[in-house]
Design an enzyme around this catalytic site. Structure first.
Site, mmCIF file in Angstrom:
data_model
loop_
_atom_site.group_PDB
_atom_site.id
_atom_site.type_symbol
_atom_site.label_atom_id
_atom_site.label_comp_id
_atom_site.label_asym_id
_atom_site.label_seq_id
_atom_site.Cartn_x
_atom_site.Cartn_y
_atom_site.Cartn_z
ATOM 1 N N HIS A 187 -84.007 11.310 8.194
ATOM 2 C CA HIS A 187 -82.717 12.153 8.884
ATOM 3 C C HIS A 187 -82.759 13.442 8.565
ATOM 4 O O HIS A 187 -82.589 14.360 9.519
ATOM 5 C CB HIS A 187 -81.685 11.550 8.373
ATOM 6 C CG HIS A 187 -81.332 11.997 6.911
ATOM 7 N ND1 HIS A 187 -81.942 11.060 5.799
ATOM 8 C CD2 HIS A 187 -80.592 12.872 6.435
ATOM 9 C CE1 HIS A 187 -81.464 11.610 4.582
ATOM 10 N NE2 HIS A 187 -80.828 12.821 5.037
ATOM 11 N N LYS A 191 -85.514 19.661 7.813
ATOM 12 C CA LYS A 191 -85.053 20.681 6.663
ATOM 13 C C LYS A 191 -86.669 21.476 6.213
ATOM 14 O O LYS A 191 -86.542 22.438 5.571
ATOM 15 C CB LYS A 191 -84.362 20.173 5.485
ATOM 16 C CG LYS A 191 -83.075 19.929 5.783
ATOM 17 C CD LYS A 191 -82.255 19.307 4.416
ATOM 18 C CE LYS A 191 -80.761 19.348 4.809
ATOM 19 N NZ LYS A 191 -80.094 18.795 3.546
ATOM 20 N N HIS A 216 -81.314 21.839 11.870
ATOM 21 C CA HIS A 216 -82.429 21.147 11.393
ATOM 22 C C HIS A 216 -82.398 19.689 12.067
ATOM 23 O O HIS A 216 -83.520 18.945 12.132
ATOM 24 C CB HIS A 216 -82.251 20.916 9.534
ATOM 25 C CG HIS A 216 -81.085 20.123 9.501
ATOM 26 N ND1 HIS A 216 -79.698 20.412 8.926
ATOM 27 C CD2 HIS A 216 -81.050 18.447 9.370
ATOM 28 C CE1 HIS A 216 -78.918 19.355 8.760
ATOM 29 N NE2 HIS A 216 -79.719 18.220 8.732
ATOM 30 N N HIS A 240 -77.195 12.763 13.092
ATOM 31 C CA HIS A 240 -76.564 12.418 11.901
ATOM 32 C C HIS A 240 -75.458 13.431 11.266
ATOM 33 O O HIS A 240 -74.842 13.042 10.279
ATOM 34 C CB HIS A 240 -77.526 12.057 10.696
ATOM 35 C CG HIS A 240 -78.184 13.288 10.298
ATOM 36 N ND1 HIS A 240 -79.341 13.995 11.106
ATOM 37 C CD2 HIS A 240 -78.130 14.122 9.078
ATOM 38 C CE1 HIS A 240 -79.667 14.746 10.280
ATOM 39 N NE2 HIS A 240 -78.871 15.115 9.231
HETATM 40 FE FE LIG Z 1 -78.798 16.626 7.631
#
Ligand SMILES: [Fe+2]
Length: 329
Positions: A187, A191, A216, A240
């Site tokens: 998920h 990043k 991200h 998400h």
């Molecule tokens: Fe996240």
């Protein structure tokens, strides 16, 4: 068998049997003498492969059909490499054998259905092995995020377990949905593209830093695109951080427009983030976090999924997750 084959040859327009030999050693001289268009021979191990090579070298214009009992994949591949135009099983039906003859006459390479099935199976197994490779790539990517975003500890593994348990509770059909699980693990893979000065900052982020942080999910979608995973993986990675009330990012989807896998994941993810220490704050207790999660149903989270999550926690899901992670540590 020979009589049966002669009948089949007789059924082909203009075809006739021009020669017949007792054993493989006689094949090359007889074929050289009679110059058949199609040669039919037994395929039974290395000796017959050598005969096949000799025939192909001596009479390159002839098309060779091999008849075999139950050849291994390797023998089939070796026969094709040695020059066989068609391979059929002795147990094939007359129709299938007729098709093999027709195919050879027309210059097509033919494997009869009985043979093709195990070969297809073999390739499916190879594809399944590729899936395992995908799993290895996914673990590696997730570990890279874990290493970069050190403050999250084992967040990725933990939240992956929690979200998978919740998904199975919400819809038992999701139990074996690998793509959804890959999405859970990956998920936050985006990043990787966020500067560490922002990712590891020990004080709350300012507006500009948040704007960068909010990129991200889209970075993540681009990272996983070459993996060719199914839809659910991309849905979790992209959505998400959407909210039930439409106030999330990146697409400001609301309610049931948010894909189910993402609605499930976001409850587990937020709970895990709340209960674990971050650089800028102490984690909440489980009870405090559950209360917060309950309060955010209908604003941040799908209320039905939130209720399911609270039920699962009271049924011991956290302990089961901790034990599962302990076992893999
Ligand atoms: Fe996240």
């Amino acid at each position: 068998m020979r009589d049966c084959l002669k009948l089949i040859v007789g059924g082909l327009d203009g075809a006739k049997v021009v020669g017949e030999v007792a054993g493989p050693l006689d094949l090359v001289p007889e074929a050289f003498r009679t110059r058949p268009q199609i040669i039919l021979m037994d395929l039974a191990g290395p000796a017959s492969l050598q005969v096949l090579r000799d025939v192909s070298a001596t009479l390159p214009e002839a098309r060779v059909i091999c008849l075999a009992d139950a050849p291994s994949d390797q023998l089939v591949q070796a026969a094709v490499a040695a020059g066989a135009n068609g391979i059929a099983l002795k147990s094939d039906s007359p129709d299938q054998l007729f098709n093999a003859f027709e195919g050879a006459r027309d210059g097509r390479r033919t494997l009869t259905a009985g043979l093709a099935a195990p070969i297809l199976q073999h390739y499916l197994e190879i594809l399944n092995r590729k899936r395992v490779t995908d799993a290895a790539i996914i673990e590696t990517l997730a570990a890279a995020v874990d290493a970069k975003d050190a403050s999250t500890g084992r967040h990725i593994q933990r939240v992956g377990h929690l979200a998978a348990s919740l998904a199975t509770y919400i819809d038992p059909a999701l139990e074996n949905n690998d793509d959804m699980r890959y999405g859970f693990v990956l998920h936050d893979v985006g990043k990787i593209g966020i500067p560490e000065a922002i990712l590891l900052k020990e004080s709350p982020l300012d507006e500009e830093e948040w704007a960068i942080m909010r990129t991200h999910p889209l970075i993540g979608v681009n990272i996983i695109a070459p993996l060719g995973l199914g839809d659910e993986a991309g849905q979790v990675v992209r959505h998400h951080h959407e909210r039930w009330d439409g106030g999330g990012y990146p697409d400001r989807l609301d309610r049931y427009d948010i894909p189910l896998a993402a609605r499930i994941f976001t409850v587990a993810d937020t709970f895990d983030a709340m209960t674990n220490d971050r650089p800028y704050r102490q984690g909440l207790s489980i009870d405090e976090a559950l209360r917060e999660i309950g309060l955010k149903a209908k604003s941040q989270f799908d209320p039905g999924i939130t209720e399911g999550f609270i039920d699962l926690v009271s049924d011991g899901m956290l302990e089961a997750t901790a034990a599962a992670l302990e076992a893999t540590a």
